[in-house]
Design a protein around this motif. Structure first.
Motif, PDB file in Angstrom:
ATOM      1  N   UNK A 180      33.916  19.530  41.661  1.00 35.73           N
ATOM      2  CA  UNK A 180      34.776  20.098  42.706  1.00 35.73           C
ATOM      3  C   UNK A 180      35.428  21.391  42.224  1.00 35.73           C
ATOM      4  N   UNK A 181      35.876  21.411  40.945  1.00 36.03           N
ATOM      5  CA  UNK A 181      36.475  22.628  40.393  1.00 36.03           C
ATOM      6  C   UNK A 181      35.463  23.769  40.352  1.00 36.03           C
ATOM      7  N   UNK A 182      34.246  23.453  39.948  1.00 36.18           N
ATOM      8  CA  UNK A 182      33.204  24.479  39.923  1.00 36.18           C
ATOM      9  C   UNK A 182      32.947  25.020  41.319  1.00 36.18           C
ATOM     10  N   UNK A 183      32.980  24.135  42.306  1.00 34.86           N
ATOM     11  CA  UNK A 183      32.782  24.571  43.687  1.00 34.86           C
ATOM     12  C   UNK A 183      33.908  25.504  44.122  1.00 34.86           C
ATOM     13  N   UNK A 184      35.159  25.166  43.715  1.00 31.53           N
ATOM     14  CA  UNK A 184      36.305  26.012  44.064  1.00 31.53           C
ATOM     15  C   UNK A 184      36.202  27.375  43.397  1.00 31.53           C
ATOM     16  N   UNK A 185      35.793  27.384  42.113  1.00 34.42           N
ATOM     17  CA  UNK A 185      35.642  28.651  41.388  1.00 34.42           C
ATOM     18  C   UNK A 185      34.572  29.515  42.050  1.00 34.42           C
ATOM     19  N   UNK A 190      33.109  34.240  45.337  1.00 32.57           N
ATOM     20  CA  UNK A 190      32.499  34.790  46.556  1.00 32.57           C
ATOM     21  C   UNK A 190      33.523  35.576  47.371  1.00 32.57           C
ATOM     22  N   UNK A 191      34.741  35.038  47.464  1.00 38.54           N
ATOM     23  CA  UNK A 191      35.787  35.739  48.221  1.00 38.54           C
ATOM     24  C   UNK A 191      36.132  37.073  47.573  1.00 38.54           C
ATOM     25  N   UNK A 192      36.251  37.087  46.226  1.00 38.86           N
ATOM     26  CA  UNK A 192      36.557  38.333  45.524  1.00 38.86           C
ATOM     27  C   UNK A 192      35.457  39.365  45.723  1.00 38.86           C
ATOM     28  N   UNK A 193      34.241  38.923  45.658  1.00 36.38           N
ATOM     29  CA  UNK A 193      33.126  39.849  45.870  1.00 36.38           C
ATOM     30  C   UNK A 193      33.147  40.417  47.280  1.00 36.38           C
ATOM     31  N   UNK A 194      33.478  39.575  48.245  1.00 38.13           N
ATOM     32  CA  UNK A 194      33.524  40.038  49.629  1.00 38.13           C
ATOM     33  C   UNK A 194      34.660  41.038  49.836  1.00 38.13           C
ATOM     34  N   UNK A 195      35.830  40.762  49.195  1.00 35.70           N
ATOM     35  CA  UNK A 195      36.980  41.662  49.327  1.00 35.70           C
ATOM     36  C   UNK A 195      36.690  43.026  48.704  1.00 35.70           C
ATOM     37  N   UNK A 196      35.957  43.059  47.622  1.00 38.64           N
ATOM     38  CA  UNK A 196      35.695  44.310  46.905  1.00 38.64           C
ATOM     39  C   UNK A 196      34.287  44.838  47.167  1.00 38.64           C
ATOM     40  N   UNK A 197      33.732  44.437  48.286  1.00 38.51           N
ATOM     41  CA  UNK A 197      32.367  44.836  48.598  1.00 38.51           C
ATOM     42  C   UNK A 197      32.229  46.353  48.676  1.00 38.51           C
ATOM     43  N   UNK A 198      33.226  47.016  49.319  1.00 42.75           N
ATOM     44  CA  UNK A 198      33.154  48.474  49.475  1.00 42.75           C
ATOM     45  C   UNK A 198      33.193  49.161  48.116  1.00 42.75           C
ATOM     46  N   UNK A 199      34.103  48.692  47.228  1.00 48.08           N
ATOM     47  CA  UNK A 199      34.197  49.291  45.895  1.00 48.08           C
ATOM     48  C   UNK A 199      32.913  49.061  45.093  1.00 48.08           C
ATOM     49  N   UNK A 200      32.378  47.863  45.220  1.00 50.27           N
ATOM     50  CA  UNK A 200      31.145  47.557  44.486  1.00 50.27           C
ATOM     51  C   UNK A 200      29.997  48.428  44.981  1.00 50.27           C
TER      52      UNK A 200
END
Length: 240
Positions: A180-185, A190-200
């Protein structure tokens, strides 16, 4: 001319005798006209082979078991089978003899291998040491012993599982929490990647541009290697 009863009976008896003789020759595998020779095979156990049993070479019948005798040596007692073989069946040195079945529960017979190619042809009366047939009773006994050992191992494993049931349940629960912890991580990444998609995306564009510039510079230096040694002259200061 009529035949009397005695002549008729005599002719019938003669016909029956001839017929019985033919059947005896056929069923008894007697070989009055075929040329052949004799080989001998010794087994510790012939496993039910009888006189007149077939002899086969590579699955083809070439003779019969002519006689069976007991040979008592100083070390052991063996059964010696005298085999009559058709003269066309040539057996070479290195041949092996086996006791086999015709089918699963069929008639016993003696199987011979012809021997390795290039080997010397065996002369008549040569003795071949047979390969001992498998002991079905021993195989069943060994199978029962193995089954008992497997049952004992299974019971031992089951006992250890029951004894350590709480520890195993705890390990499984911890593994569930870890998953479950691995799933949360993974979700957070995924959320961080989506938030910084433009910068990436911008970083990837810049990296691509830098790569193109490096390729152009490398191509230019290969075409004009003198640029590596060229140093522009400094302008002399004018004296006023």
């Amino acid at each position: 001319m009529r035949l009397n009863n005695e002549i008729r009976i005599g002719m019938m008896v003669s016909a029956v005798v001839v017929l019985l003789a033919g059947l005896s020759i056929k069923t008894g595998n007697l070989n009055f006209t075929r040329a052949g020779y004799v080989l001998k095979v010794r087994f510790g156990n012939i496993d039910g082979v009888n006189v007149n049993a077939p002899v086969m070479v590579n699955g083809f019948e070439v003779g019969i078991v002519k006689d069976i005798a007991i040979k008592d040596d100083a070390d052991e007692t063996q059964m010696e089978l005298t085999l009559w073989l058709d003269d066309k069946a040539k057996i070479r040195e290195g041949a092996q003899a086996y006791v086999k079945n015709l089918g699963l529960l069929g008639e016993k017979y003696v199987g011979l291998s012809a021997g390795p190619k290039g080997g010397k042809i065996l002369s008549p009366e040569t003795v071949i040491e047979g390969v001992e047939p498998s002991d079905l009773g021993k195989l069943m006994s060994d199978g029962q012993e193995i089954a008992a050992q497997l049952k004992e191992i299974s019971q031992s494993i089951n006992g250890h599982l029951q004894k350590n049931k709480e520890a195993i349940d705890s390990i499984l629960a911890n593994m569930d929490v870890t998953v479950k912890n691995m799933s949360s991580i993974t979700k957070n990444v995924d959320e961080r990647l989506e938030m910084n998609k433009a910068h990436i995306d911008e970083m990837m564009v810049n990296l691509h541009a830098a790569s193109v510039n490096l390729d152009e510079l490398s191509y230019d230096l290969k075409a004009n290697p003198w640029k590596l040694l060229y140093r522009p002259k400094e302008q002399k200061k004018k004296d006023f």
